[in-house]
Scaffold this motif. Structure first.
Motif: not given
Lengths: 240, 161
Positions: A102-108, A90-97, A183-187
């Motif tokens: 945070m990667i440009p064009h990535g999807f959280a 769970l931790f690793m999945f949420v962390l990686f998600g 993500h909204i704030m960054l945008k």
């Protein structure tokens, strides 16, 4: 310039429908697969050699392992050992998600409440089953705090029941809200940079700071999600 | 002598821990009586290397001891700031979630009993009460979480067995 909410749009990559349900493979699903593959690759490849003196990659994997193991030990105790594989996954999945977002064009994918809520529901149902399996009907004592006068039961029991059922909601809302807002704030602030010419330096500087903050939030929210899972496990196993 | 901890299924050293003085075990789960993990003894080197390693160990333990005297427990320092921030994040969501759940329960019961606004109002109030209670508990650490009490450096309770 794309609107601040467009980044959360779910786009089907391969249309599949089964039994009237739309189970298309979407960009969200793709990033979940990427996260799962990356976590598996990271753990297996860095532990492949299993050296006595760990190298860099093995060191990183061991840090992750120990971090979650200590969290579980501190919050649940030795009885929590059985649930380590689940909590670690769970931790690793949420962390990686969170971090992949945070990667440009990535999807959280954690910025969708249905994803976080589904995970929270699995935790909630699992913890409830563990509680009833270990304590039987005695587990209902969870809904009445020990030592409270019996006359207060009429108010306290509904409150305790609500607070018990609020767990999956608070888990889901917290992670989803933090990721979405970030993500909204960054945008939005990113939109100002090009808009105001030379003064765009100011929002750009701000953006740099916020990006760092968002990386911190990504890690912190994974931590919070996991530690609350540990706390719920503790309650189910030890009953306060 | 150095001691590693083996995962019984894939014999492989998960953790080598010689720096923590007398605790020659994995830092995670130091005293597990389970069957899944067995502590194994690994002799790493010849006798004369062993002697120098033992000496190094003693020195490290002494340094760690001095540091602990000065700055408190080793694990306490950095943990507490992130735990405090995590706690802040918790409290806000806790209050919202409880109110929402109260609202949903009230709405559901109202639809079932056909008493539209009555139970809705009652359960929203109860939900808000539950939210306040949860936030209070989280802050005080009564839910056995790392609450404010612990984050602020109160002595840590050990395993609650």
């Amino acid at each position: 310039m794309a609107g601040p909410l467009e980044q959360f749009e779910i786009k089907p990559l391969a249309e599949i429908s089964a039994g009237g349900f739309d189970i298309s493979f979407t960009n969200s699903a793709l990033w979940m697969v990427i996260a799962a593959v990356l976590v598996t690759a990271f753990m297996t490849l860095s532990m492949r050699r299993g050296a006595l003196v760990p190298g860099r990659w093995q060191g990183a994997a061991e840090v992750m392992y120990e971090f979650v193991a200590n969290m579980l030990k501190d919050n649940v105790g030795s009885a929590g050992r059985k649930y380590f594989p689940f909590v670690f996954t769970l931790f690793m999945f949420v962390l990686f998600g969170n971090l992949l977002g945070m990667i440009p064009h990535g999807f959280a994918f954690t910025s969708h409440i249905i994803v976080t809520f589904a995970m929270a529901l699995v935790i909630f149902i699992g913890v409830t089953i563990i509680g009833f399996a270990r304590h039987g009907t005695h587990y209902f004592r969870m809904f009445f705090p020990e030592g409270a006068p019996i006359a207060t039961a009429i108010i306290l029991i509904p409150i305790e029941i609500i607070s018990y059922f609020s767990r999956p909601f608070s888990l889901a809302i917290r992670l989803f809200a933090n990721m979405t807002v970030g993500h909204i704030m960054l945008k939005v602030i990113g939109g100002f940079v090009g808009l105001i010419g030379i003064f765009g330096v100011l929002p750009f500087a701000m953006l740099t700071g916020i990006t760092v903050l968002e990386f911190g939030i990504a890690a912190l929210q994974a931590y919070v999600y996991t530690i609350l899972t540990c706390i719920y496990l503790h309650d189910a196993i030890h009953m306060h | 002598m150095l001691i590693g901890v083996f995962d019984a299924r894939n014999i492989r050293v998960l953790r080598l821990d010689s720096l923590w003085g007398a605790k020659y075990v994995a830092r995670a789960f130091p005293c597990v009586a389970g069957k899944a993990v067995t502590a194994g003894f690994v002799t790493v080197s010849e006798d004369k290397d062993r002697a120098s390693l033992a000496e190094l160990d003693r020195k490290l333990a002494a340094v760690a001891g001095r540091r602990e005297e000065k700055h408190g427990p080793v694990s306490g320092g950095r943990k507490s700031s992130s735990a405090g921030m995590a706690l802040g994040m918790r409290i806000s969501a806790e209050m919202i979630a409880s109110t929402v759940v109260g609202l949903l329960i009230g709405w559901g019961l109202d639809r079932f009993f056909n008493t539209m606004p009555l139970l809705l109002v009652l359960f929203v109030i109860l939900g808000a009460g539950a939210g306040g209670l949860n936030a209070y508990r989280a802050a005080k650490g009564y839910d056995s979480a790392i609450g404010l009490g612990r984050a602020m450096g109160k002595p840590k309770q050990g395993d609650k067995e």
